[in-house]
Design a protein around this motif. Structure first.
Motif, mmCIF file in Angstrom:
data_model
loop_
_atom_site.group_PDB
_atom_site.id
_atom_site.type_symbol
_atom_site.label_atom_id
_atom_site.label_comp_id
_atom_site.label_asym_id
_atom_site.label_seq_id
_atom_site.Cartn_x
_atom_site.Cartn_y
_atom_site.Cartn_z
ATOM 1 N N VAL A 1 8.020 17.441 52.972
ATOM 2 C CA VAL A 1 8.398 18.773 52.138
ATOM 3 C C VAL A 1 7.315 19.075 51.368
ATOM 4 O O VAL A 1 7.282 20.330 50.866
ATOM 5 C CB VAL A 1 9.833 18.836 51.702
ATOM 6 N N HIS B 1 11.733 13.950 52.877
ATOM 7 C CA HIS B 1 12.013 14.851 51.607
ATOM 8 C C HIS B 1 11.394 14.346 50.477
ATOM 9 O O HIS B 1 11.175 15.156 49.436
ATOM 10 C CB HIS B 1 13.649 14.927 51.380
ATOM 11 N N ASN C 1 9.930 23.384 52.667
ATOM 12 C CA ASN C 1 11.130 23.948 52.577
ATOM 13 C C ASN C 1 11.195 25.543 52.453
ATOM 14 O O ASN C 1 10.199 25.952 52.021
ATOM 15 C CB ASN C 1 12.018 23.494 51.318
#
Length: 373
Positions: free
Chosen positions: A141, A116, A165
């Motif tokens: 991401v 992330h 995302n």
């Protein structure tokens, strides 16, 4: 080996943060992949209870198991199920140890990690670095996170890919009529007031999100235009609320800056639609789902040019990228939007091409197919 996919998570339904949003949508994509490919899909959550998944829109509860923070039970079940799976997807770096154990006990199982952002931007202990190097794939991401992982941890670039995302497929449609008059009345915002909006947690450790810099920019903005409000929505700590109240008051902005506190998901659309521009000049953003949500509701967006925010704004094609910690640049960017709003309207077609759920699901399908044993 049976055709099975195991998705290991920390929380899916019992929290409302960006990572939990990713887990819900990824779970939906995996469930639909399983139907198409006749693949058994299971989703394990360390902290959720089974009941947290009841009535969710993303996947049937029969595919979900919550362990209610029983870490030992979670780890043992994850290892057993992982060793009988073709692919194990880890939703967070904090699950790396479990994935590494699965890989050691079942070398034929493909173990992949969703990266992330900030959790992998800095040096790791030697044993964690070896674990990271030993898994089969890392899906970042943003390009910023991908390049940082490769350089910081010596990961083979062929193992690293970017998986952006996406927008939640259950967001209210952007053209649906949403009444914002009541919201403006609640916050004391006049019909002719321009509204600058930020949605984030507020605490001392979250100041990297840039809301203090935007408050500083409001000093300039209100000098030129008294009919402007800055709405900061999100849960705050007691200490941060006290700090911000004093900070705002010291700058003579008490009539211009509004702290809403926590707002539920079903109120987000109205807040986005009430605003004229969204800004969050964060310097530690892995991606920033809130940016694409704001653009989905038609808001021009201003973000920092130093982190994963760049990907969310498609390198500036979808919004303005500015140098963070520079209130005068943020003030200029906001003024540009307010004076020429049509020119800064996000390109909805480009947004959906890059960040729709269908695009996200298609990207996962390609990844899962390429990792089949």
């Amino acid at each position: 080996m049976r055709n099975e996919l195991l998705f290991l998570t920390l929380k899916v339904f019992s929290a409302t943060g960006g990572i939990e949003k990713v887990c819900r949508v990824a779970g939906k994509a995996f469930y639909e992949y399983g139907i198409e490919q006749l693949c058994s899909v299971r989703i394990f959550s360390m902290h959720d209870a089974d009941s947290d998944a009841i009535d969710n829109h993303y996947f049937p509860t029969t595919h979900f198991k919550g362990f209610q923070a029983n870490k030992i039970a979670f780890v043992l079940a994850a290892i057993k199920a992982g060793c009988n799976s073709n692919i194990v997807v880890l939703s967070h770096f904090n699950l790396l140890s479990v994935g590494w154990l699965i890989k050691k006990l079942s070398p034929h199982t493909k173990v992949c990690l969703i990266a992330h952002g900030i959790e992998l931007w800095y040096p790791l202990p030697k044993h964690k670095r070896k674990m990271l190097q030993g898994i089969d794939g890392i899906f970042s991401v943003s390009h910023f996170t991908q390049q940082t992982i490769i350089q910081q941890h010596g990961i083979n670039a062929q193992k690293c890919n970017v998986l952006h995302n996406c927008l939640d497929p259950f967001l209210v449609t952007s053209d649906q009529a949403i009444d914002t008059d009541g919201l403006r009345q609640r916050y004391g915002i006049a019909a002719n007031d321009a509204v600058v909006f930020t949605l984030t947690r507020l605490s001392k450790v979250d100041r990297y999100k840039g809301y203090v810099t935007v408050i500083d920019a409001m000093v300039t903005l209100t000098h030129h235009n008294q009919s402007i409000k800055y709405v900061i929505a999100g849960k705050y700590t007691k200490d941060e609320k006290q700090f911000l109240d004093q900070y705002i008051n010291d700058r003579g902005l008490s009539q211009h800056v509004i702290l809403t506190g926590y707002i539920p998901d079903d109120a987000l659309a109205a807040h986005f639609k009430m605003a004229d521009v969204y800004t969050m000049p964060s310097v530690k953003e892995g991606f920033g789902i809130v940016f694409i949500e704001a653009m989905f509701f038609g808001l021009p967006v201003i973000a920092a040019n130093v982190d994963g925010s760049v990907d969310a704004l498609a390198n500036g094609s979808l919004g303005q990228l500015v140098t963070p910690h520079a209130p005068h640049l943020i003030a200029t960017a906001v003024q540009n939007v307010l004076h020429h709003k049509a020119a800064y309207q996000p390109n909805h077609a480009l947004l959906m091409k890059a960040f729709s759920y269908e695009t996200y699901k298609r990207n996962w399908y390609q990844i899962l197919q390429s990792n089949k044993n």
